[in-house]
Scaffold this motif. Structure first.
Motif, mmCIF file in Angstrom:
data_model
loop_
_atom_site.group_PDB
_atom_site.id
_atom_site.type_symbol
_atom_site.label_atom_id
_atom_site.label_comp_id
_atom_site.label_asym_id
_atom_site.label_seq_id
_atom_site.Cartn_x
_atom_site.Cartn_y
_atom_site.Cartn_z
ATOM 1 N N VAL A 157 4.252 13.017 6.286
ATOM 2 C CA VAL A 157 4.613 14.440 6.813
ATOM 3 C C VAL A 157 5.080 14.473 8.110
ATOM 4 C CG1 VAL A 157 2.074 14.555 7.986
ATOM 5 C CG2 VAL A 157 3.098 16.765 7.023
ATOM 6 N N TYR A 158 5.891 15.719 8.187
ATOM 7 C CA TYR A 158 6.965 15.673 9.296
ATOM 8 C C TYR A 158 6.507 17.098 10.238
ATOM 9 C CZ TYR A 158 9.521 12.328 6.609
ATOM 10 O OH TYR A 158 9.740 11.314 5.950
ATOM 11 N N LEU A 159 6.828 16.891 11.347
ATOM 12 C CA LEU A 159 6.862 18.326 12.099
ATOM 13 C C LEU A 159 8.257 18.239 12.985
ATOM 14 C CD1 LEU A 159 5.099 20.838 13.037
ATOM 15 C CD2 LEU A 159 4.492 19.642 14.776
ATOM 16 N N GLN A 160 8.980 19.188 12.390
ATOM 17 C CA GLN A 160 10.327 19.345 13.183
ATOM 18 C C GLN A 160 10.120 20.459 14.170
ATOM 19 O OE1 GLN A 160 13.236 17.992 13.080
ATOM 20 N NE2 GLN A 160 14.031 19.110 14.797
ATOM 21 N N MET A 161 10.302 19.935 15.318
ATOM 22 C CA MET A 161 9.957 20.940 16.702
ATOM 23 C C MET A 161 11.393 21.349 17.394
ATOM 24 S SD MET A 161 6.339 19.268 18.029
ATOM 25 C CE MET A 161 7.446 17.806 18.590
ATOM 26 N N ASN A 162 11.685 22.576 17.401
ATOM 27 C CA ASN A 162 12.925 22.901 17.891
ATOM 28 C C ASN A 162 12.619 23.893 19.285
ATOM 29 O OD1 ASN A 162 14.454 21.405 15.886
ATOM 30 N ND2 ASN A 162 14.498 23.535 14.758
ATOM 31 N N SER A 163 13.541 24.043 20.093
ATOM 32 C CA SER A 163 13.378 25.269 21.242
ATOM 33 C C SER A 163 12.158 24.832 21.846
ATOM 34 C CB SER A 163 13.367 26.805 20.459
ATOM 35 O OG SER A 163 14.440 26.835 19.996
ATOM 36 N N LEU A 164 11.850 23.532 22.261
ATOM 37 C CA LEU A 164 10.700 23.308 22.628
ATOM 38 C C LEU A 164 10.519 23.719 24.188
ATOM 39 C CD1 LEU A 164 10.607 19.766 21.459
ATOM 40 C CD2 LEU A 164 8.687 21.329 21.292
ATOM 41 N N LYS A 165 9.401 23.996 24.485
ATOM 42 C CA LYS A 165 8.909 24.691 25.786
ATOM 43 C C LYS A 165 7.931 23.780 26.575
ATOM 44 C CE LYS A 165 8.929 29.282 23.604
ATOM 45 N NZ LYS A 165 8.193 30.459 23.252
ATOM 46 N N PRO A 166 7.956 23.967 27.965
ATOM 47 C CA PRO A 166 6.813 23.124 28.525
ATOM 48 C C PRO A 166 5.575 23.128 28.266
ATOM 49 C CG PRO A 166 8.482 24.093 30.299
ATOM 50 C CD PRO A 166 8.656 24.742 28.790
ATOM 51 N N GLU A 167 5.154 24.246 27.834
ATOM 52 C CA GLU A 167 3.744 24.781 27.175
ATOM 53 C C GLU A 167 3.399 24.002 26.067
ATOM 54 O OE1 GLU A 167 5.837 27.056 28.346
ATOM 55 O OE2 GLU A 167 5.724 28.948 27.032
ATOM 56 N N ASP A 168 4.404 23.378 25.434
ATOM 57 C CA ASP A 168 4.612 22.456 24.159
ATOM 58 C C ASP A 168 3.690 21.211 24.299
ATOM 59 O OD1 ASP A 168 7.214 24.217 22.764
ATOM 60 O OD2 ASP A 168 5.056 24.542 22.087
ATOM 61 N N THR A 169 4.074 20.781 25.575
ATOM 62 C CA THR A 169 3.461 19.487 26.025
ATOM 63 C C THR A 169 1.906 19.048 25.728
ATOM 64 O OG1 THR A 169 5.069 19.372 27.754
ATOM 65 C CG2 THR A 169 3.153 17.772 28.134
ATOM 66 N N ASP A 170 1.702 18.048 24.764
ATOM 67 C CA ASP A 170 0.403 17.941 24.353
ATOM 68 C C ASP A 170 0.520 16.492 23.596
ATOM 69 O OD1 ASP A 170 -0.547 21.085 23.291
ATOM 70 O OD2 ASP A 170 -1.529 19.966 25.177
ATOM 71 N N VAL A 171 -0.662 16.119 23.303
ATOM 72 C CA VAL A 171 -0.788 15.020 22.258
ATOM 73 C C VAL A 171 -0.690 15.456 20.996
ATOM 74 C CG1 VAL A 171 -2.131 13.133 21.359
ATOM 75 C CG2 VAL A 171 -1.743 13.510 24.150
ATOM 76 N N TYR A 172 -0.076 15.201 20.018
ATOM 77 C CA TYR A 172 -0.025 15.794 18.791
ATOM 78 C C TYR A 172 -0.683 14.649 17.820
ATOM 79 C CZ TYR A 172 2.853 19.427 20.375
ATOM 80 O OH TYR A 172 3.447 20.735 20.889
ATOM 81 N N TYR A 173 -1.622 15.464 16.757
ATOM 82 C CA TYR A 173 -2.318 14.575 15.932
ATOM 83 C C TYR A 173 -1.869 15.091 14.526
ATOM 84 C CZ TYR A 173 -5.225 13.456 20.081
ATOM 85 O OH TYR A 173 -5.608 12.951 21.447
ATOM 86 N N CYS A 174 -1.977 14.100 13.744
ATOM 87 C CA CYS A 174 -1.886 14.478 12.290
ATOM 88 C C CYS A 174 -3.358 14.494 11.557
ATOM 89 C CB CYS A 174 -0.963 13.260 11.531
ATOM 90 S SG CYS A 174 -0.887 13.257 9.710
ATOM 91 N N ASN A 175 -3.242 15.089 10.786
ATOM 92 C CA ASN A 175 -4.938 15.382 10.064
ATOM 93 C C ASN A 175 -4.645 15.558 8.431
ATOM 94 O OD1 ASN A 175 -6.979 17.631 8.596
ATOM 95 N ND2 ASN A 175 -7.786 16.270 9.977
ATOM 96 N N ALA A 176 -5.527 14.859 7.626
ATOM 97 C CA ALA A 176 -5.469 15.063 6.318
ATOM 98 C C ALA A 176 -6.747 15.394 5.842
ATOM 99 C CB ALA A 176 -5.028 13.473 5.732
ATOM 100 N N ALA A 177 -6.809 16.366 4.903
ATOM 101 C CA ALA A 177 -8.087 16.938 4.453
ATOM 102 C C ALA A 177 -8.018 17.312 2.870
ATOM 103 C CB ALA A 177 -8.392 18.334 5.070
#
Length: 119
Positions: free
Chosen positions: A78-98
């Motif tokens: 699974v992918y996450l394309q992130m465009n127009s990134l902002k400083p508030e997007d700064t985080d640790v990003y986690y993948c989840n399967a349910a």
């Protein structure tokens, strides 16, 4: 079961990143896949979700129009394309399967990948 995220890093405001999450050990094609993010000292925030069959997508209002979630069932990724990134997007990003297997629900998490948006 493994979910391995990659693609994080440092990017300037307005830039783009593409996160990947490679899955193994469970039936990826039957799973609802999501991305979450979490800043230090804060709760985990849902970002985006993609369903299994006839995939449909949903996004948090904070990323709608900037982020795109997609999946490749042939690659169990699974992918996450992130465009127009902002400083508030700064985080640790986690993948989840349910999903559901037999009488039980499952809920798997990756180890996270750091995204830092800064000039």
């Amino acid at each position: 079961v493994q979910l391995v995220e990659s693609g994080g890093g440092l990017v300037q405001p307005g830039g783009s990143l593409r996160l990947s999450c490679a899955a193994s050990g469970f039936t990826f094609s039957s799973s609802v896949m999501s991305w979450y993010r979490q800043a230090a000292g804060k709760g985990r925030e849902w970002v985006a979700r993609i369903t299994s069959t006839f995939p449909s997508t949903n996004y948090a209002d904070s990323v709608k129009g900037r982020f795109t979630i997609s999946r490749d069932n042939a690659k169990n990724t699974v992918y996450l394309q992130m465009n127009s990134l902002k400083p508030e997007d700064t985080d640790v990003y986690y993948c989840n399967a349910a999903g559901i297997r037999g009488p039980s629900r499952y809920d798997y998490w990756g180890q996270g990948t750091q995204v830092t948006v800064s000039s």
